[in-house]
Design a protein around this motif. Sequence first.
Motif, PDB file in Angstrom:
ATOM      1  N   SER A 299       0.790  -1.112   0.053  1.00  0.00           N
ATOM      2  CA  SER A 299      -0.037   0.053   0.010  1.00  0.00           C
ATOM      3  C   SER A 299       0.932   1.079   0.092  1.00  0.00           C
ATOM      4  O   SER A 299       0.960   1.660  -0.945  1.00  0.00           O
ATOM      5  CB  SER A 299      -0.841  -0.046   1.162  1.00  0.00           C
ATOM      6  OG  SER A 299      -1.865   1.006   1.060  1.00  0.00           O
TER       7      SER A 299
ATOM      8  N   THR B 120      -2.032  -2.311  -3.906  1.00  0.00           N
ATOM      9  CA  THR B 120      -3.320  -2.160  -3.288  1.00  0.00           C
ATOM     10  C   THR B 120      -3.505  -0.872  -2.664  1.00  0.00           C
ATOM     11  O   THR B 120      -3.598  -1.001  -1.188  1.00  0.00           O
ATOM     12  CB  THR B 120      -3.968  -3.312  -2.586  1.00  0.00           C
ATOM     13  OG1 THR B 120      -3.188  -3.691  -1.362  1.00  0.00           O
ATOM     14  CG2 THR B 120      -3.785  -4.450  -3.682  1.00  0.00           C
ATOM     15  N   TYR B 121      -3.351   0.233  -3.108  1.00  0.00           N
ATOM     16  CA  TYR B 121      -3.461   1.618  -2.403  1.00  0.00           C
ATOM     17  C   TYR B 121      -4.707   2.039  -1.721  1.00  0.00           C
ATOM     18  O   TYR B 121      -4.493   2.740  -0.623  1.00  0.00           O
ATOM     19  CB  TYR B 121      -2.919   2.661  -3.422  1.00  0.00           C
ATOM     20  CG  TYR B 121      -2.085   3.749  -2.621  1.00  0.00           C
ATOM     21  CD1 TYR B 121      -0.794   3.659  -2.379  1.00  0.00           C
ATOM     22  CD2 TYR B 121      -2.768   5.146  -2.744  1.00  0.00           C
ATOM     23  CE1 TYR B 121      -0.147   4.700  -1.782  1.00  0.00           C
ATOM     24  CE2 TYR B 121      -2.150   6.210  -2.019  1.00  0.00           C
ATOM     25  CZ  TYR B 121      -0.852   6.028  -1.605  1.00  0.00           C
ATOM     26  OH  TYR B 121      -0.003   7.094  -0.912  1.00  0.00           O
TER      27      TYR B 121
ATOM     28  N   LYS C  77      -7.676  -3.160  -1.863  1.00  0.00           N
ATOM     29  CA  LYS C  77      -7.128  -4.198  -1.053  1.00  0.00           C
ATOM     30  C   LYS C  77      -8.476  -5.164  -0.960  1.00  0.00           C
ATOM     31  O   LYS C  77      -8.106  -6.398  -0.868  1.00  0.00           O
ATOM     32  CB  LYS C  77      -7.361  -3.526   0.414  1.00  0.00           C
ATOM     33  CG  LYS C  77      -5.895  -2.956   0.707  1.00  0.00           C
ATOM     34  CD  LYS C  77      -5.663  -2.045   2.077  1.00  0.00           C
ATOM     35  CE  LYS C  77      -4.685  -1.203   1.983  1.00  0.00           C
ATOM     36  NZ  LYS C  77      -4.435  -0.092   1.165  1.00  0.00           N
TER      37      LYS C  77
ATOM     38  N   SER D 270       1.498  -1.416   4.956  1.00  0.00           N
ATOM     39  CA  SER D 270       0.421  -0.306   4.938  1.00  0.00           C
ATOM     40  C   SER D 270       0.922   0.664   5.940  1.00  0.00           C
ATOM     41  O   SER D 270       1.074   0.325   6.968  1.00  0.00           O
ATOM     42  CB  SER D 270      -0.908  -1.110   5.219  1.00  0.00           C
ATOM     43  OG  SER D 270      -1.934  -0.008   5.117  1.00  0.00           O
TER      44      SER D 270
END
Length: 177
Positions: A43, A69-70, A75, A117
């Motif tokens: 992320s 998966t920003y 996500k 993340s």
Amino acid sequence: MNFYKTNICANMETITDDYLSALSNRVGAALLSSGLRLAVAESCSGGWISQCVTETAGSSAWFECGFVTYSNAAKQTMLGVPAALLSAYGAVSAEVVVSMTEGALERSGADWALAVSGIAGPSGGSPEKPVGTVWIAWQRRNEAARVLHFTGSGDRHDIRAQTVVQALEGLLAYLTG
């Protein structure tokens, strides 16, 4: 889930392209010698970990895939992170990075997954999760995830670079330890 916390971050003077290349080479050698493959779910690092490992010649022998998966939606869609986890804990949490490693393993042929993340800033932080808050998870297939919480320092670039180093150094420690 095994969990630990550190405020120790890599010294930005030591995070050079040469250092990242050498670190990736060591990770690759450890994976290759064990016949293992890696998947990465990113992320806050935005693909930087995947870029580092694919800079390594021969990485196709040990690097399976990377998921960037920003957003929360990414996500959920790409890794199967439950909306309820994101709602309850936020994207920057132990629970979510563990779900990210689980999703990466489920959706790949990899033996190991790592996920990151965090809040790289300069905005987006809160009193509970200030800028620099980062969670990393490492998980070998069919084993419990290991999780690290650390607080990065410096500007956005520094925090992201520290995340890449922490993620790869942590994986190397698990592979060789």
